[in-house]
Enzyme design. Sequence first.
Site, PDB file in Angstrom:
ATOM      1  N   ASP A 168     -16.580 -57.621  33.837  1.00  0.00           N
ATOM      2  CA  ASP A 168     -16.480 -56.308  34.454  1.00  0.00           C
ATOM      3  C   ASP A 168     -16.264 -56.361  35.984  1.00  0.00           C
ATOM      4  OD1 ASP A 168     -16.836 -53.437  34.091  1.00  0.00           O
ATOM      5  OD2 ASP A 168     -18.618 -53.740  35.330  1.00  0.00           O
ATOM      6  N   THR A 174     -16.052 -63.396  29.252  1.00  0.00           N
ATOM      7  CA  THR A 174     -17.500 -63.186  29.384  1.00  0.00           C
ATOM      8  C   THR A 174     -18.137 -63.354  28.012  1.00  0.00           C
ATOM      9  OG1 THR A 174     -19.242 -61.510  29.682  1.00  0.00           O
ATOM     10  CG2 THR A 174     -17.044 -60.668  29.268  1.00  0.00           C
TER      11      THR A 174
HETATM   12  O1  F6P Z   1     -22.449 -61.646  32.093  1.00  0.00           O
HETATM   13  C1  F6P Z   1     -22.863 -62.855  31.553  1.00  0.00           C
HETATM   14  C2  F6P Z   1     -24.344 -63.038  31.723  1.00  0.00           C
HETATM   15  O2  F6P Z   1     -24.690 -64.292  31.180  1.00  0.00           O
HETATM   16  C3  F6P Z   1     -25.223 -61.944  31.121  1.00  0.00           C
HETATM   17  O3  F6P Z   1     -25.357 -62.052  29.738  1.00  0.00           O
HETATM   18  C4  F6P Z   1     -26.490 -62.140  31.898  1.00  0.00           C
HETATM   19  O4  F6P Z   1     -27.243 -60.948  31.947  1.00  0.00           O
HETATM   20  C5  F6P Z   1     -25.994 -62.536  33.259  1.00  0.00           C
HETATM   21  O5  F6P Z   1     -24.677 -63.040  33.080  1.00  0.00           O
HETATM   22  C6  F6P Z   1     -26.811 -63.572  33.972  1.00  0.00           C
HETATM   23  O6  F6P Z   1     -26.300 -63.710  35.241  1.00  0.00           O
HETATM   24  P1  F6P Z   1     -26.593 -64.957  36.155  1.00  0.00           P
HETATM   25  O7  F6P Z   1     -25.948 -66.159  35.553  1.00  0.00           O
HETATM   26  O8  F6P Z   1     -25.979 -64.593  37.457  1.00  0.00           O
HETATM   27  O9  F6P Z   1     -28.083 -65.114  36.203  1.00  0.00           O
END
Ligand code: F6P
Length: 319
Positions: free
Chosen positions: A103, A125
Amino acid sequence: MKRIGILTSGGDAPGMNAAIRAITRKAIHEGLEVYGINYGYAGLVAGDIFRMDESTVGDKIQHGGTFLYSARYPEFAQVEGQLKGIEQLNKFGIEALVVIGGDGSYHGALRLTEHGYNTIGLPGTIDNDIPYTDFTIGFDTAVNTVLESVDRIRDTATSHERTFVIEVMGRGAGDIALWSGVAGGAEAVIVPEKDFSMRKIADKIRAGRNRGKKHSLIILAEGVMHADEFAKELGEYGDFHTRVTVLGHVQRGGSPTARDRVIASQMGAYAVDLLQQGKGGLAVGIENNKIVSHDILDLFDAKHHAELSLFDLNNSISY
Ligand code: F6P
């Protein structure tokens, strides 16, 4: 058009490398030059850009992550960053860009398009939360990774007659929970798109126990609440010997499944076709097994719909 660039942005997803490979190889096959941009929009603004050839993408298709690295870079929401990014692209003579991400990455792609720069978005994603595509690159691998853990947890849950609350990723979407829940035979799937009653879940677990069932698995989407909190509330309705497992970032890594590699390759090659036709401002997706594209702008007015028939299916077959 002679030169295109590629970047990956936001949370990485298995299959991103397969997409980079497909874009690069297809573009070179069509006589174009390809540049890789490291670290997403942050690298774009910093000018971390290099020429790639067919060998640069060799031996990458089977690897998770992204060899172009990724970054979350909210600063790209500022016009200043966007113009700096375009300046860098112009400096390298890159005439069009393919962005692979979720997104947030699409927001960046839209901004570039608004500045008149041809950009194509590919949905990368694990969350599967992008409108106008049935599946995103990385989702299938993530579901299979979750499933492997669910199967393992079931073994130990049965041995100890325990209930497990397994928290899975997905941000605001319940797709990972729905697919892994049905595939893993979970007694309950809890997703942001559906209300739930803790009392009913407790009753279901109790009924299973009374029938001699040895385990109960609850798959909880992270967008609903934390698993610890959920387990605590469940405990108010009875003692189910509950344990909690938060799968976390293990869901983001690993070798991509065949399905993710194939859709990444199809989408990547299609993006090059679009750019060669002089098109930009588009988001590529897969709908009913066909590779399609939509105006990126339309994505922001649309909503992703999780496959909620899986929720009803699970309730009718898993108890
Ligand atoms: O958008 C992918 C994702 O893995 C989500 O499922 C999760 O909420 C988020 O990213 C975690 O983000 P980060 O890797 O920045 O902690």
